[in-house]
Design a protein around this motif. Structure first.
Motif, PDB file in Angstrom:
ATOM      1  N   PHE A 231       0.791  -1.067   0.223  1.00  0.00           N
ATOM      2  CA  PHE A 231      -0.146  -0.075   0.060  1.00  0.00           C
ATOM      3  C   PHE A 231       0.804   1.171  -0.075  1.00  0.00           C
ATOM      4  CE2 PHE A 231      -2.505  -3.187   1.931  1.00  0.00           C
ATOM      5  CZ  PHE A 231      -3.761  -3.167   1.454  1.00  0.00           C
ATOM      6  N   CYS A 232       0.353   2.084  -0.651  1.00  0.00           N
ATOM      7  CA  CYS A 232       0.999   3.398  -0.613  1.00  0.00           C
ATOM      8  C   CYS A 232       0.030   4.713  -0.016  1.00  0.00           C
ATOM      9  CB  CYS A 232       1.272   4.237  -1.882  1.00  0.00           C
ATOM     10  SG  CYS A 232       2.512   3.305  -2.818  1.00  0.00           S
ATOM     11  N   LEU A 233       0.502   5.262   1.157  1.00  0.00           N
ATOM     12  CA  LEU A 233      -0.420   6.279   2.051  1.00  0.00           C
ATOM     13  C   LEU A 233      -0.167   7.458   1.556  1.00  0.00           C
ATOM     14  CD1 LEU A 233      -0.009   3.394   3.556  1.00  0.00           C
ATOM     15  CD2 LEU A 233      -0.338   4.697   5.581  1.00  0.00           C
ATOM     16  N   PHE A 234      -1.333   8.247   1.452  1.00  0.00           N
ATOM     17  CA  PHE A 234      -1.542   9.529   1.084  1.00  0.00           C
ATOM     18  C   PHE A 234      -2.246  10.323   1.899  1.00  0.00           C
ATOM     19  CE2 PHE A 234      -0.760   7.243  -2.591  1.00  0.00           C
ATOM     20  CZ  PHE A 234       0.078   8.004  -3.533  1.00  0.00           C
ATOM     21  N   GLU A 235      -1.690  11.375   2.476  1.00  0.00           N
ATOM     22  CA  GLU A 235      -2.718  12.205   3.367  1.00  0.00           C
ATOM     23  C   GLU A 235      -3.225  13.389   2.503  1.00  0.00           C
ATOM     24  OE1 GLU A 235      -1.119  13.021   7.719  1.00  0.00           O
ATOM     25  OE2 GLU A 235       0.351  13.576   6.210  1.00  0.00           O
ATOM     26  N   TYR A 236      -4.645  13.227   2.267  1.00  0.00           N
ATOM     27  CA  TYR A 236      -5.406  13.977   1.377  1.00  0.00           C
ATOM     28  C   TYR A 236      -5.175  15.703   1.573  1.00  0.00           C
ATOM     29  CZ  TYR A 236      -9.102  16.193  -1.163  1.00  0.00           C
ATOM     30  OH  TYR A 236     -10.011  16.853  -2.169  1.00  0.00           O
ATOM     31  N   GLY A 237      -4.772  16.353   0.410  1.00  0.00           N
ATOM     32  CA  GLY A 237      -4.311  17.682   0.779  1.00  0.00           C
ATOM     33  C   GLY A 237      -3.068  17.858   0.876  1.00  0.00           C
ATOM     34  N   ASN A 238      -2.239  17.080   1.251  1.00  0.00           N
ATOM     35  CA  ASN A 238      -0.500  17.079   0.922  1.00  0.00           C
ATOM     36  C   ASN A 238      -0.348  16.520  -0.371  1.00  0.00           C
ATOM     37  OD1 ASN A 238      -0.288  18.216   3.552  1.00  0.00           O
ATOM     38  ND2 ASN A 238      -0.350  16.304   4.528  1.00  0.00           N
ATOM     39  N   ASP A 239       0.987  15.972  -0.510  1.00  0.00           N
ATOM     40  CA  ASP A 239       1.540  15.555  -1.610  1.00  0.00           C
ATOM     41  C   ASP A 239       0.882  14.101  -2.404  1.00  0.00           C
ATOM     42  OD1 ASP A 239       3.159  15.028  -3.965  1.00  0.00           O
ATOM     43  OD2 ASP A 239       4.799  14.465  -2.921  1.00  0.00           O
ATOM     44  N   VAL A 240       0.124  14.503  -3.344  1.00  0.00           N
ATOM     45  CA  VAL A 240      -0.577  13.219  -4.006  1.00  0.00           C
ATOM     46  C   VAL A 240       0.096  13.246  -5.468  1.00  0.00           C
ATOM     47  CG1 VAL A 240      -2.676  13.454  -2.461  1.00  0.00           C
ATOM     48  CG2 VAL A 240      -2.363  14.866  -4.569  1.00  0.00           C
ATOM     49  N   SER A 241       1.013  13.770  -5.732  1.00  0.00           N
ATOM     50  CA  SER A 241       1.476  13.924  -7.298  1.00  0.00           C
ATOM     51  C   SER A 241       1.685  12.506  -7.739  1.00  0.00           C
ATOM     52  CB  SER A 241       2.629  15.006  -7.441  1.00  0.00           C
ATOM     53  OG  SER A 241       3.931  14.661  -6.570  1.00  0.00           O
ATOM     54  N   TRP A 242       2.094  11.653  -6.897  1.00  0.00           N
ATOM     55  CA  TRP A 242       2.901  10.342  -7.379  1.00  0.00           C
ATOM     56  C   TRP A 242       1.519   8.971  -7.255  1.00  0.00           C
ATOM     57  CZ3 TRP A 242       3.623   6.898  -3.051  1.00  0.00           C
ATOM     58  CH2 TRP A 242       3.323   7.382  -1.599  1.00  0.00           C
ATOM     59  N   ILE A 243       0.175   9.396  -7.284  1.00  0.00           N
ATOM     60  CA  ILE A 243      -0.720   8.660  -7.115  1.00  0.00           C
ATOM     61  C   ILE A 243      -0.613   7.721  -8.273  1.00  0.00           C
ATOM     62  CG2 ILE A 243      -2.650  10.167  -8.156  1.00  0.00           C
ATOM     63  CD1 ILE A 243      -4.466   8.594  -6.127  1.00  0.00           C
ATOM     64  N   GLY A 244      -0.467   8.461  -9.616  1.00  0.00           N
ATOM     65  CA  GLY A 244      -0.425   7.460 -10.935  1.00  0.00           C
ATOM     66  C   GLY A 244       0.688   6.609 -11.028  1.00  0.00           C
ATOM     67  N   GLU A 245       1.584   6.895 -10.283  1.00  0.00           N
ATOM     68  CA  GLU A 245       3.057   6.111 -10.333  1.00  0.00           C
ATOM     69  C   GLU A 245       2.640   4.856  -9.309  1.00  0.00           C
ATOM     70  OE1 GLU A 245       6.785   6.898 -11.782  1.00  0.00           O
ATOM     71  OE2 GLU A 245       4.995   6.115 -12.761  1.00  0.00           O
ATOM     72  N   ALA A 246       1.885   5.054  -8.296  1.00  0.00           N
ATOM     73  CA  ALA A 246       1.534   4.141  -7.183  1.00  0.00           C
ATOM     74  C   ALA A 246       0.802   2.954  -7.805  1.00  0.00           C
ATOM     75  CB  ALA A 246       0.781   4.543  -5.941  1.00  0.00           C
ATOM     76  N   LEU A 247      -0.180   3.466  -8.532  1.00  0.00           N
ATOM     77  CA  LEU A 247      -1.091   2.494  -9.295  1.00  0.00           C
ATOM     78  C   LEU A 247      -0.492   1.703 -10.382  1.00  0.00           C
ATOM     79  CD1 LEU A 247      -4.095   4.728 -10.043  1.00  0.00           C
ATOM     80  CD2 LEU A 247      -4.209   2.983  -8.502  1.00  0.00           C
ATOM     81  N   ARG A 248       0.595   2.233 -11.097  1.00  0.00           N
ATOM     82  CA  ARG A 248       1.317   1.673 -12.059  1.00  0.00           C
ATOM     83  C   ARG A 248       1.896   0.633 -11.524  1.00  0.00           C
ATOM     84  NH1 ARG A 248       6.236   2.879 -14.670  1.00  0.00           N
ATOM     85  NH2 ARG A 248       6.389   1.940 -16.723  1.00  0.00           N
ATOM     86  N   PHE A 249       2.680   0.588 -10.323  1.00  0.00           N
ATOM     87  CA  PHE A 249       3.771  -0.242  -9.761  1.00  0.00           C
ATOM     88  C   PHE A 249       2.732  -1.272  -8.769  1.00  0.00           C
ATOM     89  CE2 PHE A 249       6.743   2.841 -10.833  1.00  0.00           C
ATOM     90  CZ  PHE A 249       7.933   2.232 -11.136  1.00  0.00           C
ATOM     91  N   GLY A 250       1.603  -1.236  -8.650  1.00  0.00           N
ATOM     92  CA  GLY A 250       0.781  -1.991  -7.873  1.00  0.00           C
ATOM     93  C   GLY A 250       0.639  -1.819  -6.450  1.00  0.00           C
ATOM     94  N   CYS A 251       1.118  -0.467  -6.007  1.00  0.00           N
ATOM     95  CA  CYS A 251       1.099  -0.149  -4.855  1.00  0.00           C
ATOM     96  C   CYS A 251      -0.432   0.469  -4.625  1.00  0.00           C
ATOM     97  CB  CYS A 251       2.255   1.037  -4.577  1.00  0.00           C
ATOM     98  SG  CYS A 251       2.208   1.244  -2.696  1.00  0.00           S
ATOM     99  N   VAL A 252      -1.203  -0.194  -3.916  1.00  0.00           N
ATOM    100  CA  VAL A 252      -2.496   0.343  -3.902  1.00  0.00           C
ATOM    101  C   VAL A 252      -2.630   1.618  -2.740  1.00  0.00           C
ATOM    102  CG1 VAL A 252      -5.015  -0.411  -2.812  1.00  0.00           C
ATOM    103  CG2 VAL A 252      -3.261  -2.160  -3.825  1.00  0.00           C
ATOM    104  N   ILE A 256      -5.689   9.123   3.064  1.00  0.00           N
ATOM    105  CA  ILE A 256      -6.469   9.459   4.480  1.00  0.00           C
ATOM    106  C   ILE A 256      -6.756  10.610   4.624  1.00  0.00           C
ATOM    107  CG2 ILE A 256      -5.346   9.329   6.848  1.00  0.00           C
ATOM    108  CD1 ILE A 256      -3.227   7.450   6.051  1.00  0.00           C
ATOM    109  N   ALA A 257      -8.012  10.836   4.897  1.00  0.00           N
ATOM    110  CA  ALA A 257      -8.843  12.331   4.769  1.00  0.00           C
ATOM    111  C   ALA A 257      -9.751  12.072   6.286  1.00  0.00           C
ATOM    112  CB  ALA A 257      -9.621  12.434   3.613  1.00  0.00           C
ATOM    113  N   ASP A 258     -10.104  13.470   6.356  1.00  0.00           N
ATOM    114  CA  ASP A 258     -11.254  13.910   7.410  1.00  0.00           C
ATOM    115  C   ASP A 258     -12.371  14.045   6.814  1.00  0.00           C
ATOM    116  OD1 ASP A 258     -10.737  16.427   6.367  1.00  0.00           O
ATOM    117  OD2 ASP A 258      -9.909  17.219   8.151  1.00  0.00           O
TER     118      ASP A 258
END
Length: 346
Positions: A231-252, A256-258
């Motif tokens: 898994f790749c953890l993202f705090e919503y509102g911070n750096d999410v620029s690599w979400i496409g790369e996470a998907l490509r490498f199979g890192c789900v 994390i958001a309020d």
């Protein structure tokens, strides 16, 4: 003989059930919300037409995503110079244009051309990375309320209207090469920018199941981190620029958001509930680990495959390619071409 007949009927019924359920099983591995997505995409490529208004004066967008989208749109085959055949109309204006000047620009469109008044701007769209603010002027109100706003992801709070507006995915020009051998070492990976207030991610630093770093040392290390994490953890509102790369490498991705996340890129196209995990920010560490372990056991491999299939939509190309970021944004606009024709104001 009777027993044989009963057994035959049972086997036939079982075969029929399996045969009927097989398409559904295959569909669950698809990243798309609709099984007709690819077919409808081809129709879009052939038929979609956009008319671009002339801006008051030349200008530049301030973000790479906006600039690339606008430049690509202008040079694409979607553009028509015959407004009568257009499905949608693009309203270009400078990011630093004042709301008063913007209201005047829309007012001129309303007065000089007939297209705005036909739907009060509902068949128009515009780019605004930070989102269009509130104003009492009728022209700005109609632009914000009726027209499709394309923002950057994540969208600024309060300036994004779900089910109408869209977001541009972060730019990935040259995707990293996929490692030949994948060895899973971590339950979760976090590329974490330092924050002043404590967060759940701050607690993960001391646990060996998680790899937490402010920035990988180089691109090769970054690729290795993604490929070796479930898994790749993202705090919503911070750096999410690599979400496409996470998907490509199979890192789900784990968002994390309020609050509910309703501005994800391609939300009309992708089955995000099958691509990512969504958690409230108040989750404690033990509960987070429990959710991730259970998710990976139940559907982790399926999510990984779906994410890899969806990742092609997150790639930006200088020259557009089928189903890349630009064309998928255009497809979402195409889905919005059947606009509501509002009653004309007296």
């Amino acid at each position: 003989m009777a027993c044989f007949s009963v057994l035959f009927c049972l086997l036939f019924s079982l075969f029929f059930i399996i045969a009927q359920s097989k398409p559904a099983i295959l569909l669950n591995t698809s990243p798309y919300l609709s099984p007709t997505t690819i077919l409808n995409y081809q129709k879009m490529v052939q038929n979609f037409k956009v008319f671009i208004y002339k801006p008051n004066k030349p200008f530049n967008y301030t973000t790479q995503a906006e600039s690339l989208f606008y430049a690509t749109l202008q040079n694409s085959h979607f553009v028509t110079h015959n407004a009568e055949e257009a499905n949608l109309f693009f309203v270009p204006f400078s990011p630093d244009l004042s709301l008063r000047s913007l209201a005047r620009f829309i007012g001129n469109l309303r007065t000089d051309l007939p297209y705005w008044n036909r739907a009060l701007g509902a068949d128009h769209f515009f780019l605004s990375c930070d989102g269009l603010g509130h104003d009492s002027n009728r022209n700005v109100v109609e632009l914000k309320k009726n027209s499709v706003q394309i923002s950057c992801f994540p969208a600024a709070g309060g300036y994004f209207i779900p089910h109408k507006d869209l977001t541009l995915p972060p730019i990935v020009y040259n995707p990293h090469a996929l490692p030949e051998n994948r060895t899973v070492r971590f339950l979760g990976y976090v590329r974490h920018k330092a924050v002043t207030s404590p967060s759940l991610i701050d607690e993960l630093v001391n646990y060996r199941e998680f790899c937490v770093e402010t920035e990988p040392s180089d691109e090769t290390t970054f690729a290795e981190r993604l490929s070796s994490s479930k898994f790749c953890l993202f705090e919503y509102g911070n750096d999410v620029s690599w979400i496409g790369e996470a998907l490509r490498f199979g890192c789900v991705p784990v968002m994390i958001a309020d609050r509910p996340v309703n501005d994800l890129p391609f939300v009309d196209v992708l089955r995000w509930q099958e691509l990512a995990v969504f958690l409230r920010s108040e989750r404690v560490l033990g509960e987070l680990k429990h959710v991730l372990h259970n998710t990976w056991r139940d559907r982790g491999e399926r999510m990984k495959r779906s994410g890899a299939a969806a990742s092609k939509h997150f790639v930006w190309n200088e020259k557009p390619e089928p189903l890349d970021s630009f064309n998928t944004v255009m497809y979402q606009l195409w889905l919005r071409r059947h606009t509501v024709r509002y009653a004309r104001a007296e």
